[in-house]
Design a protein around this motif. Structure first.
Motif, PDB file in Angstrom:
ATOM      1  N   VAL A  67       0.842  -1.199   0.000  1.00  0.00           N
ATOM      2  CA  VAL A  67       0.000   0.000   0.000  1.00  0.00           C
ATOM      3  C   VAL A  67       0.877   1.250   0.000  1.00  0.00           C
ATOM      4  N   ARG A 106      -6.443   4.965   0.313  1.00  0.00           N
ATOM      5  CA  ARG A 106      -5.918   3.669   0.751  1.00  0.00           C
ATOM      6  C   ARG A 106      -6.621   2.512   0.036  1.00  0.00           C
ATOM      7  N   GLU A 110      -4.818  -0.217  -2.274  1.00  0.00           N
ATOM      8  CA  GLU A 110      -4.941  -1.656  -2.057  1.00  0.00           C
ATOM      9  C   GLU A 110      -5.352  -2.369  -3.340  1.00  0.00           C
TER      10      GLU A 110
END
Length: 115
Positions: A67, A106, A110
């Motif tokens: 990430v 985020r 991902e």
């Protein structure tokens, strides 16, 4: 590493494979100052995996650094995340919108990393 489309100027590097060597090589290219942190995290994850007889610490290591790389390989996205984190940390305004955007960044990272 697999190529992924990026912003108007494209990503700095391709998406790395999800293994410690590939993640280390990617960090060395885009954020070399973070190599000591990656090395320490890998050491701790390996030790914890051995002690607990579980792969969970290694999976957490891969997730965390994949990430990080997915965000940092796009300088504009990384700068926006740092600005949002500054807004939340400063506590000068309602952080709800900033937190929501952080979550979106985020989640996108991902997905881009294949997690």
């Amino acid at each position: 590493m697999s190529a992924q489309p990026g912003g108007p100027y494209g990503p700095l590097i391709p998406v790395p494979d999800l293994n410690p060597d590939a993640l280390r090589a990617a960090v060395a290219k885009i954020a070399p100052s973070r190599l000591p942190a990656l090395t320490q995290h890998l050491f701790e994850a390996t030790t914890n995996a051995q002690q607990t007889q579980s792969l969970a610490p290694l999976r957490a290591f891969v997730h965390s650094w994949a990430v990080f790389i997915a965000i940092e390989r796009h300088p504009e996205r990384a700068a926006r995340l740092r600005e949002l984190e500054r807004i939340v940390d400063a506590g000068e305004q309602d952080p709800a919108k900033a937190i929501d955007e952080i979550r979106q960044i985020r989640r996108a990272a991902e997905a881009e990393a294949g997690l």
